[in-house]
Design a protein around this motif. Structure first.
Motif, PDB file in Angstrom:
ATOM      1  N   ASP A  97     102.149 -36.356   7.861  1.00 56.53           N
ATOM      2  CA  ASP A  97     101.201 -35.247   7.677  1.00 56.53           C
ATOM      3  C   ASP A  97      99.994 -35.676   6.846  1.00 56.53           C
ATOM      4  O   ASP A  97      98.848 -35.329   7.176  1.00 56.53           O
ATOM      5  CB  ASP A  97     101.894 -34.055   7.013  1.00 56.53           C
ATOM      6  N   ALA A  98     100.226 -36.432   5.782  1.00 53.18           N
ATOM      7  CA  ALA A  98      99.128 -36.837   4.909  1.00 53.18           C
ATOM      8  C   ALA A  98      98.156 -37.770   5.625  1.00 53.18           C
ATOM      9  O   ALA A  98      96.934 -37.605   5.537  1.00 53.18           O
ATOM     10  CB  ALA A  98      99.683 -37.514   3.656  1.00 53.18           C
ATOM     11  N   HIS A 145     105.088 -34.800  17.502  1.00 56.03           N
ATOM     12  CA  HIS A 145     103.683 -34.846  17.096  1.00 56.03           C
ATOM     13  C   HIS A 145     102.712 -34.970  18.272  1.00 56.03           C
ATOM     14  O   HIS A 145     101.616 -34.410  18.235  1.00 56.03           O
ATOM     15  CB  HIS A 145     103.455 -36.027  16.145  1.00 56.03           C
ATOM     16  N   LYS A 174     106.134 -35.878   5.067  1.00 60.16           N
ATOM     17  CA  LYS A 174     104.896 -35.850   4.278  1.00 60.16           C
ATOM     18  C   LYS A 174     104.012 -37.064   4.572  1.00 60.16           C
ATOM     19  O   LYS A 174     102.782 -36.961   4.555  1.00 60.16           O
ATOM     20  CB  LYS A 174     105.227 -35.801   2.789  1.00 60.16           C
ATOM     21  N   ASP A 215      97.743 -38.139   8.892  1.00 64.78           N
ATOM     22  CA  ASP A 215      97.091 -37.448  10.007  1.00 64.78           C
ATOM     23  C   ASP A 215      95.980 -36.525   9.484  1.00 64.78           C
ATOM     24  O   ASP A 215      94.862 -36.521  10.014  1.00 64.78           O
ATOM     25  CB  ASP A 215      98.132 -36.645  10.786  1.00 64.78           C
ATOM     26  N   LYS A 216      96.285 -35.757   8.450  1.00 68.30           N
ATOM     27  CA  LYS A 216      95.304 -34.822   7.888  1.00 68.30           C
ATOM     28  C   LYS A 216      94.089 -35.556   7.337  1.00 68.30           C
ATOM     29  O   LYS A 216      92.944 -35.080   7.448  1.00 68.30           O
ATOM     30  CB  LYS A 216      95.954 -33.981   6.791  1.00 68.30           C
ATOM     31  N   ALA A 217      94.302 -36.728   6.762  1.00 66.36           N
ATOM     32  CA  ALA A 217      93.194 -37.503   6.189  1.00 66.36           C
ATOM     33  C   ALA A 217      92.401 -38.261   7.247  1.00 66.36           C
ATOM     34  O   ALA A 217      91.384 -38.890   6.920  1.00 66.36           O
ATOM     35  CB  ALA A 217      93.740 -38.484   5.152  1.00 66.36           C
ATOM     36  N   ASN A 273     100.830 -37.559  19.230  1.00 68.13           N
ATOM     37  CA  ASN A 273      99.588 -38.097  18.676  1.00 68.13           C
ATOM     38  C   ASN A 273      99.426 -39.553  19.113  1.00 68.13           C
ATOM     39  O   ASN A 273     100.065 -40.451  18.550  1.00 68.13           O
ATOM     40  CB  ASN A 273      99.607 -38.002  17.150  1.00 68.13           C
TER      41      ASN A 273
END
Length: 517
Positions: free
Chosen positions: A501-502, A364, A498, A504-506, A366
């Protein structure tokens, strides 16, 4: 092969120095380890004194030679010395090998602005396509940039910028060299040409004459000087062999010298390396490509910053009873935690842990990511969380294995090393999560063993690194994946991805960072 052949490995790690003597069969004859301090001028600044590295090396070397002497082994029986090191850490020195300032350690994060400049003015694609590395404060180039910008007098006086390996070699043999594999972690080295990148040096503004001369690992580069002999106890004239980075040496030390073999070293963090016959670049820059300690070979590499350290965090913050009991009866608190983890079923009854307690490394990259424990219900117990930590570490490692497979890397077996692999339960979890046989070597200090192998090849004890590993690396544990558990972990793996991803996306991770968390 001659009798009475001994090889010395000097392993200069992030927290201390270890000197070990091996025989030609890979057996440990003597070893000694001493820690050195780190200095934190600011929370994200990490520095060390190069002189303290050398002090510990002199002390550990004298200690192992004394232990060896009790077994009838004299310094003249040592046919070669090599060095493994914590990578990326950089120190400027003068012509007399005197440090001009403290070394800036690989963990140091002060160079974010220098990295941003490189991204804007050179571009991440160019850096990755030449060096196989992403642009990150982790690597050496931005550290040298910082010294040039913030301490120009020191930059001007610098004769060479040396990695830890290079500094120790200079102290031993009075020569300024580096290994290809170490150089490939500076963000300045062309991993196809095996030389410094003139373009990157020019763009960044670093003088090439200030960099050490690159050599392949496993090559004699000098001899122990009279001064070094007096300080360490080694015999004057003992051959000094170009060594390598700790992770590349660790890969050699567990036999990752052929296609299909991959290794994971799990200590504070986890470093995953797979063997490559040719460079392999990831268009998404999720995993890195560096030179192997085997000349003209490469490794695909993934770094996860916090894995074993999370288990230690849990022990320290929530394992007070185990620590007290351990002190009273002489039992390792980790053994008690391991027993708890083994008493709950695979899948931890639906509890999952993402191990991003110090940000996310590969795949990632991040720095804002944080650790998450998800799925808790009132019926869960502590042992479910303990097992979930071990499973979360393995699931994160699997993410990088899947990336390597996606890139066409052949993966047939996992060879493991590091303190966390003393736990056979964790090793079985790894086999089940990866769906691969997991093998553990007899010598836990695989970095030092790989370093000794390089010394043996350089001095002609062995014809090749492959021959040396066949004779010195001994696998003593093998764990086969269990189908019933792998089925559970395959489902967990999808959920695990998931979760990251959830969040990070939010924008949850960045929101938390802004709160100072």
């Amino acid at each position: 092969m001659k009798e009475n052949i001994y090889l010395v490995a000097i392993d200069a790690g992030t927290t201390g120095e270890r000197t070990m003597i091996f025989d030609e069969k890979g057996r440990v004859v003597a070893w000694k380890y001493l820690e050195h301090p780190s200095y934190f001028l600011k929370p994200t600044w990490v520095e060390q004194e190069a002189a303290e590295w050398w002090d510990r090396i002199c002390k550990t070397s004298r200690a192992v030679l004394k232990e060896a002497a009790d077994k009838g082994i004299t310094p003249d029986m040592i046919v070669g010395i090599s060095v493994a090191n914590q990578r990326e850490t950089i120190v400027p020195i003068d012509k007399e090998v005197e440090p001009l300032r403290r070394a800036i350690v690989w963990q140091d994060r002060r160079t974010i602005s220098q990295c941003n400049w490189i991204k804007s003015n050179i571009g991440e694609d160019m850096v990755y396509n030449i060096t196989g590395l992403t642009v990150d404060p982790y690597f050496s180039a931005p550290k040298i940039m910082w010294i040039k910008e913030q301490q120009p007098d020191i930059y001007k006086k610098t004769h060479k910028f040396l990695l830890v390996h290079d500094y120790i070699i200079a102290k031993l043999a009075d020569i300024f060299i580096t290994g290809w594999d170490n150089a490939s972690r500076t963000m300045l080295f062309d991993i196809r040409k095996f030389d410094w990148s003139e373009n990157l040096l020019d763009f960044i503004g670093i003088d090439e004459e200030k960099m050490p001369e690159p050599h392949p690992s496993g090559k004699i580069v000098g001899e122990v000087t009279k001064k070094a002999a007096e300080e360490t106890g080694f015999a004057e004239g003992t051959p000094v062999v170009c060594g390598g980075g700790d992770q590349q040496c660790g890969a050699i030390g567990v036999g990752v010298v052929r296609q299909g073999r991959i290794k994971a070293t799990t200590g504070t963090g986890t470093f995953i390396l797979s063997f490559l016959d040719k460079p392999c670049f990831d268009p998404k820059r999720r995993v890195l490509c560096s030179c192997h300690g085997i000349p003209r070979k490469w490794v695909q590499e993934a770094s996860i910053f916090s894995t074993g350290t999370i288990y230690r965090w849990f022990r320290d913050e929530f394992g007070h009873l185990e620590k007290v009991a351990g002190e009273l009866v002489g039992t390792d608190p980790y053994e008690m935690l391991n027993k708890e983890a083994s008493s709950t079923p695979a899948g931890s009854k639906g509890v999952l842990v993402t191990p991003h307690f110090t940000g996310a490394g590969a795949p990632h990259w991040n720095p804002y990511a944080r650790g998450v424990i998800v799925g808790l219900a009132i019926g869960h117990t502590r042992k479910d969380v303990v097992r979930a930590i071990l499973e979360g570490i393995a699931l994160e490692i699997r993410k990088n294995i899947e990336v390597m497979r996606e890139l066409g890397v052949q993966v047939e077996e996992m060879r493991v090393t590091g303190g966390a692999t003393r736990n056979p339960h964790f090793n079985q979890i790894q086999a089940d999560v990866y769906g691969l046989p997991v093998l553990r070597g007899k010598v836990e200090e695989s970095t030092a063993l790989g370093c000794a192998i390089l010394a043996g090849v350089g001095t002609g004890v062995f014809k090749s690194i492959e021959e040396a590993t066949d004779k010195m690396v001994h696998i003593v544990e093998r764990y086969e994946p269990r189908l019933e558990n792998k089925t559970i972990y395959d489902r967990m793996f999808k959920i695990h991805g998931k979760i990251y991803d959830a969040l990070d996306k939010a924008g949850v991770y960045k929101d938390l960072a802004e709160l100072g968390m």
